[in-house]
Motif scaffolding. Sequence first.
Motif, PDB file in Angstrom:
ATOM      1  N   THR A  73       0.943  -1.263  -0.002  1.00  0.00           N
ATOM      2  CA  THR A  73       0.147  -0.077  -0.003  1.00  0.00           C
ATOM      3  C   THR A  73       0.779   1.197   0.036  1.00  0.00           C
ATOM      4  O   THR A  73       2.152   1.228   0.148  1.00  0.00           O
ATOM      5  N   ALA A  74       0.215   2.418  -0.108  1.00  0.00           N
ATOM      6  CA  ALA A  74       1.081   3.573  -0.136  1.00  0.00           C
ATOM      7  C   ALA A  74       1.693   3.761   1.303  1.00  0.00           C
ATOM      8  O   ALA A  74       2.669   4.232   1.314  1.00  0.00           O
ATOM      9  N   GLU A  75       1.000   3.464   2.383  1.00  0.00           N
ATOM     10  CA  GLU A  75       1.477   3.311   3.658  1.00  0.00           C
ATOM     11  C   GLU A  75       2.527   2.323   3.921  1.00  0.00           C
ATOM     12  O   GLU A  75       3.399   2.662   4.556  1.00  0.00           O
ATOM     13  N   GLY A  76       2.484   1.438   3.231  1.00  0.00           N
ATOM     14  CA  GLY A  76       3.759   0.410   3.378  1.00  0.00           C
ATOM     15  C   GLY A  76       4.678   0.835   2.515  1.00  0.00           C
ATOM     16  O   GLY A  76       6.058   0.675   3.151  1.00  0.00           O
ATOM     17  N   SER A  77       4.774   1.399   1.493  1.00  0.00           N
ATOM     18  CA  SER A  77       5.856   1.987   0.754  1.00  0.00           C
ATOM     19  C   SER A  77       6.568   3.102   1.471  1.00  0.00           C
ATOM     20  O   SER A  77       7.564   3.052   1.337  1.00  0.00           O
ATOM     21  N   GLU A  78       5.763   3.913   1.975  1.00  0.00           N
ATOM     22  CA  GLU A  78       6.428   5.057   2.751  1.00  0.00           C
ATOM     23  C   GLU A  78       7.060   4.426   3.964  1.00  0.00           C
ATOM     24  O   GLU A  78       8.039   4.938   4.320  1.00  0.00           O
ATOM     25  N   ALA A  79       6.571   3.320   4.638  1.00  0.00           N
ATOM     26  CA  ALA A  79       7.156   2.658   5.797  1.00  0.00           C
ATOM     27  C   ALA A  79       8.390   2.091   5.561  1.00  0.00           C
ATOM     28  O   ALA A  79       9.572   2.127   6.125  1.00  0.00           O
ATOM     29  N   LEU A  80       8.460   1.487   4.266  1.00  0.00           N
ATOM     30  CA  LEU A  80       9.594   0.791   3.749  1.00  0.00           C
ATOM     31  C   LEU A  80      10.776   1.950   3.355  1.00  0.00           C
ATOM     32  O   LEU A  80      11.907   1.726   3.862  1.00  0.00           O
ATOM     33  N   ARG A  81      10.463   3.066   2.823  1.00  0.00           N
ATOM     34  CA  ARG A  81      11.137   4.026   2.526  1.00  0.00           C
ATOM     35  C   ARG A  81      11.985   4.740   3.579  1.00  0.00           C
ATOM     36  O   ARG A  81      12.760   4.879   3.457  1.00  0.00           O
TER      37      ARG A  81
END
Length: 109
Positions: A73-81
């Motif tokens: 998700t967008a939230e997951g992508s931001e968390a990974l970044r």
Amino acid sequence: METLDPLLHQPLRTQLAAFLAGAGEASFSELKRGLQVSDGNLESHLKKLVAAGYVSVARDTGPGRPQTRYALTAEGSEALRTYVQTLQRLLPLAEPNLPDTAGGTLADA
């Protein structure tokens, strides 16, 4: 000292997030093959990422056997970044004590 996301700090969950970031989406079978993990281990970690909102689940109901697809998700992508950026900021603190390929430490070089 900065803290790392405890959810992504578990190695398999980091690998799952990175795999999905690169693939866009993947089936359970593709994840299992790509990460070389057991069904139970993969399912357990996927559930945690889904519950946190880092991974979305979609069930294909077309012809043939239904498949479950997973995506970051967008939230997951931001968390990974953010997780990777935090690691990058922390790495210089450890570099003098990291082993080099000759068996010493970088500080010995």
